[in-house]
Design a protein around this motif. Sequence first.
Motif, mmCIF file in Angstrom:
data_model
loop_
_atom_site.group_PDB
_atom_site.id
_atom_site.type_symbol
_atom_site.label_atom_id
_atom_site.label_comp_id
_atom_site.label_asym_id
_atom_site.label_seq_id
_atom_site.Cartn_x
_atom_site.Cartn_y
_atom_site.Cartn_z
ATOM 1 N N UNK A 219 0.780 -1.204 -0.072
ATOM 2 C CA UNK A 219 -0.125 0.013 -0.108
ATOM 3 C C UNK A 219 0.750 1.346 0.005
ATOM 4 N N UNK A 220 0.160 2.389 -0.119
ATOM 5 C CA UNK A 220 0.996 3.561 -0.077
ATOM 6 C C UNK A 220 2.026 3.514 1.055
ATOM 7 N N UNK A 221 1.665 3.430 1.953
ATOM 8 C CA UNK A 221 2.334 3.533 3.349
ATOM 9 C C UNK A 221 3.795 2.858 3.543
ATOM 10 N N UNK A 222 3.486 1.435 2.811
ATOM 11 C CA UNK A 222 4.603 0.474 2.966
ATOM 12 C C UNK A 222 5.565 0.494 1.498
ATOM 13 N N UNK A 223 4.912 1.256 0.780
ATOM 14 C CA UNK A 223 5.392 1.523 -0.730
ATOM 15 C C UNK A 223 6.931 1.504 -0.608
ATOM 16 N N UNK A 224 7.679 0.821 -1.178
ATOM 17 C CA UNK A 224 9.307 0.336 -1.108
ATOM 18 C C UNK A 224 9.618 -0.655 -0.650
ATOM 19 N N UNK A 225 8.994 -1.399 0.256
ATOM 20 C CA UNK A 225 9.240 -2.649 0.977
ATOM 21 C C UNK A 225 9.036 -3.527 -0.070
ATOM 22 N N UNK A 226 9.670 -4.810 0.143
ATOM 23 C CA UNK A 226 9.531 -6.049 -0.784
ATOM 24 C C UNK A 226 8.079 -6.565 -0.823
ATOM 25 N N UNK A 227 7.951 -7.146 -1.836
ATOM 26 C CA UNK A 227 6.522 -7.883 -2.037
ATOM 27 C C UNK A 227 6.728 -9.143 -2.569
ATOM 28 N N UNK A 228 5.758 -9.815 -2.712
ATOM 29 C CA UNK A 228 5.596 -11.160 -3.276
ATOM 30 C C UNK A 228 5.828 -11.288 -4.884
ATOM 31 N N UNK A 229 5.302 -10.168 -5.504
ATOM 32 C CA UNK A 229 5.595 -9.871 -6.792
ATOM 33 C C UNK A 229 7.047 -9.537 -7.090
ATOM 34 N N UNK A 230 7.618 -8.644 -6.278
ATOM 35 C CA UNK A 230 8.870 -8.442 -6.573
ATOM 36 C C UNK A 230 9.906 -9.705 -6.535
ATOM 37 N N UNK A 231 9.544 -10.477 -5.319
ATOM 38 C CA UNK A 231 10.376 -11.895 -5.226
ATOM 39 C C UNK A 231 10.211 -12.622 -6.429
ATOM 40 N N UNK A 232 9.062 -12.911 -6.906
ATOM 41 C CA UNK A 232 8.646 -13.738 -8.056
ATOM 42 C C UNK A 232 9.419 -13.439 -9.317
ATOM 43 N N UNK A 233 9.458 -11.783 -9.569
ATOM 44 C CA UNK A 233 10.153 -11.415 -10.738
ATOM 45 C C UNK A 233 11.546 -11.636 -10.502
ATOM 46 N N UNK A 234 12.223 -11.177 -9.425
ATOM 47 C CA UNK A 234 13.723 -11.358 -9.151
ATOM 48 C C UNK A 234 14.114 -12.807 -9.166
ATOM 49 N N UNK A 235 13.259 -13.941 -9.118
ATOM 50 C CA UNK A 235 13.726 -15.088 -9.146
ATOM 51 C C UNK A 235 13.921 -15.552 -10.777
ATOM 52 N N UNK A 236 12.844 -15.080 -11.626
ATOM 53 C CA UNK A 236 13.133 -15.141 -13.068
ATOM 54 C C UNK A 236 14.266 -14.528 -13.610
ATOM 55 N N UNK A 237 14.817 -13.317 -13.111
ATOM 56 C CA UNK A 237 15.707 -12.620 -13.481
ATOM 57 C C UNK A 237 17.170 -13.390 -13.127
ATOM 58 N N UNK A 238 16.941 -14.079 -11.897
ATOM 59 C CA UNK A 238 18.223 -15.107 -11.378
ATOM 60 C C UNK A 238 18.318 -16.302 -12.243
ATOM 61 N N UNK A 239 17.057 -16.729 -12.559
ATOM 62 C CA UNK A 239 17.260 -18.151 -13.590
ATOM 63 C C UNK A 239 17.715 -17.834 -14.812
ATOM 64 N N UNK A 316 5.807 4.019 -6.735
ATOM 65 C CA UNK A 316 4.489 3.450 -6.693
ATOM 66 C C UNK A 316 3.934 3.234 -8.252
ATOM 67 N N UNK A 317 2.724 3.235 -8.390
ATOM 68 C CA UNK A 317 2.123 3.111 -9.708
ATOM 69 C C UNK A 317 2.064 1.509 -9.836
ATOM 70 N N UNK A 318 1.491 1.335 -11.145
ATOM 71 C CA UNK A 318 1.419 -0.231 -11.440
ATOM 72 C C UNK A 318 2.392 -1.042 -12.032
ATOM 73 N N UNK A 319 3.321 -0.341 -12.221
ATOM 74 C CA UNK A 319 4.670 -1.129 -12.966
ATOM 75 C C UNK A 319 5.697 -1.325 -12.152
ATOM 76 N N UNK A 320 6.198 -0.529 -11.323
ATOM 77 C CA UNK A 320 7.480 -0.986 -10.332
ATOM 78 C C UNK A 320 7.271 -2.261 -9.391
ATOM 79 N N UNK A 321 8.215 -3.055 -9.478
ATOM 80 C CA UNK A 321 8.355 -4.303 -8.974
ATOM 81 C C UNK A 321 9.188 -4.322 -7.780
ATOM 82 N N UNK A 322 10.316 -3.641 -7.751
ATOM 83 C CA UNK A 322 11.227 -3.522 -7.055
ATOM 84 C C UNK A 322 11.729 -1.991 -6.952
ATOM 85 N N UNK A 323 11.729 -1.360 -6.035
ATOM 86 C CA UNK A 323 12.122 0.345 -5.895
ATOM 87 C C UNK A 323 13.077 0.402 -4.722
#
Length: 588
Positions: A219-239, A316-323
């Motif tokens: 949410x807006x207050x916690x924006x910038x903290x890691x998320x499940x979406x970011x973790x899943x995307x980072x896994x793709x990058x690693x592999x 924020x927004x609808x596109x950033x996965x890891x900030x």
Amino acid sequence: MKNIYIRILFCAGLAMLMSCSQISFDKDFLGDRPESSGADLEKMFSSQDEADKVLNEAYRNLPYGIPTSLDNRLGGNILESLTDLCQSFRDNISDGPIKYYYNGALSASTVNTSAAYHFAGERDWTAIRYAWMFIENASKVPDYTDQVRARRIAEAKIIIALSYFDMLRYIGGVPWLDHAVDVNEKMNFPRVSFAQTVDNIVALLDEAISSGSLAWKQDQINDGRMTKAGAMALKVKVLQWAASPTFNSSAKWHGEADAYTCYGDYSAVRWTRALQAAEDFFKAVEENGEYSLIQAESADHTAYRLAYRKAYYNRGGSEVLISIRHGYGPETHNSHINQRHYNGPTLNYVNMFPWADGSDFPEDFDWSAPSKEPFFEYTDGQMVATRDPRLYENVACPGETYCDGTTAPVYINHPNNKNGSGFLIMKYILRENSDRSGVPVHWSYLRLAEMMLDYAEIINEAGNGPSAKAYDLVNEVRARVGLAPLSDGMSKEEFREAVLREKALELGFEQVRWFDLVRHNRQNDFTKTLYGLRSKGNDLASPTAFTFEKVELTPRYWAENWDTRWYHAPIPQDEINKKYGMTQNPGW
């Protein structure tokens, strides 16, 4: 902290000699501005607020792609200056590209913060140290709910994974610390293999993803903290990195390449793993929503460009996965903005951008007698852009407005023109100061458009060429800025080229190009002739027409003396001499 030994020892000392340790916490993360103070472990984990400061310190030490007071890699230059996208002209004593790369002077005895990566001199170990410290002490925090505690631990695991991925891309396999080091431990931290490093990173991410505690999107207050979406995307990058040709091949990328720096064989299963991770990510996006490409509000150049800007520049927004954040206000990027005259995008990069309708810009374009205006058409006193809107957001071209609100000083008769490539960087600098006013800055480490292009690449590499899905992914990114779809019927090799070019266009100056060239063993791109453009305006202050001349930029050492050892950074010899387990990289 000058080396890995000191970093580990400090961590141990902090754990055992609590009252003697001083921790300086971040003063600007997620709006939290704690003052620096002495703190022991009991104090640091005495409450949620105090414990969050520890985790925030781990966040603060994540890698940042724009030069700041905290990130001074390459002596404050940008990574793209080592690629075909950009050339450095800042010939001062700390300029990494000119002093160590363009002349081939980098060595195991000279590597320092002017290098692209200084093993044991970076802040990756600091992030890892604070994250493990948090994980091992989070149970002591009395006012964490079970859900928040689990969520913060999962965030810490993603921070560790991201920090190790940073090392993997620059170094290969590294010593793996899986806990907060105790002061009584023997200082024996052997380097682990490339394969094991990949597996360890993926295991951490899987633990975070499967914990059930992470927010899908903050949410807006916690924006910038890691998320499940970011973790899943980072896994793709690693592999994807692990499956790429440089490391996933029976032909080693260097004569001295070993198990620390590649697999040593080829396996199609590695692409299959990357494909499964990408499919899982996009299935989760479809099920959970909240992430999508930011679209233009109207079908015109200005709207396309603004939508693209919001995608990478805005928090924020609808596109950033890891900030990643190192500050709040635009002044955080001042060191990058103030050096703007000394880095120039190459004509090679500019020529990658298609015309505004999506058709390719001709390789044999006659700059001495242009058949069409290459940047702007001047009609009824208005400038009409003729190319892909992303060109103008990445590069200040002749005739463009720049950050001070005046015409960019890229043409030779501009009173403020300086010797360079004939172009200036626009990405993260923007057209005018008003564009940055009041907008909190960040580094968009990973966003949805990159994932879409990576998924398209993975589909192509894991199969026998591009599928309809692969085309759709690339074409959706192109459509966001009004470009026509790619031509159908490409071979596997042709589609690979199209995706790598699209990534350069979409993700210019976002620290993507170097890694794409490395993992695809693109020796030709490191050794090709680089060009600039001399332009002259018909007016000093407000030109409406230009003449052009294509010029060759000063050749780099690599042009005649290329060695694939440059794919990985040298390990400082003094680190190897400490004998805790690190070894030298191939060719150094």
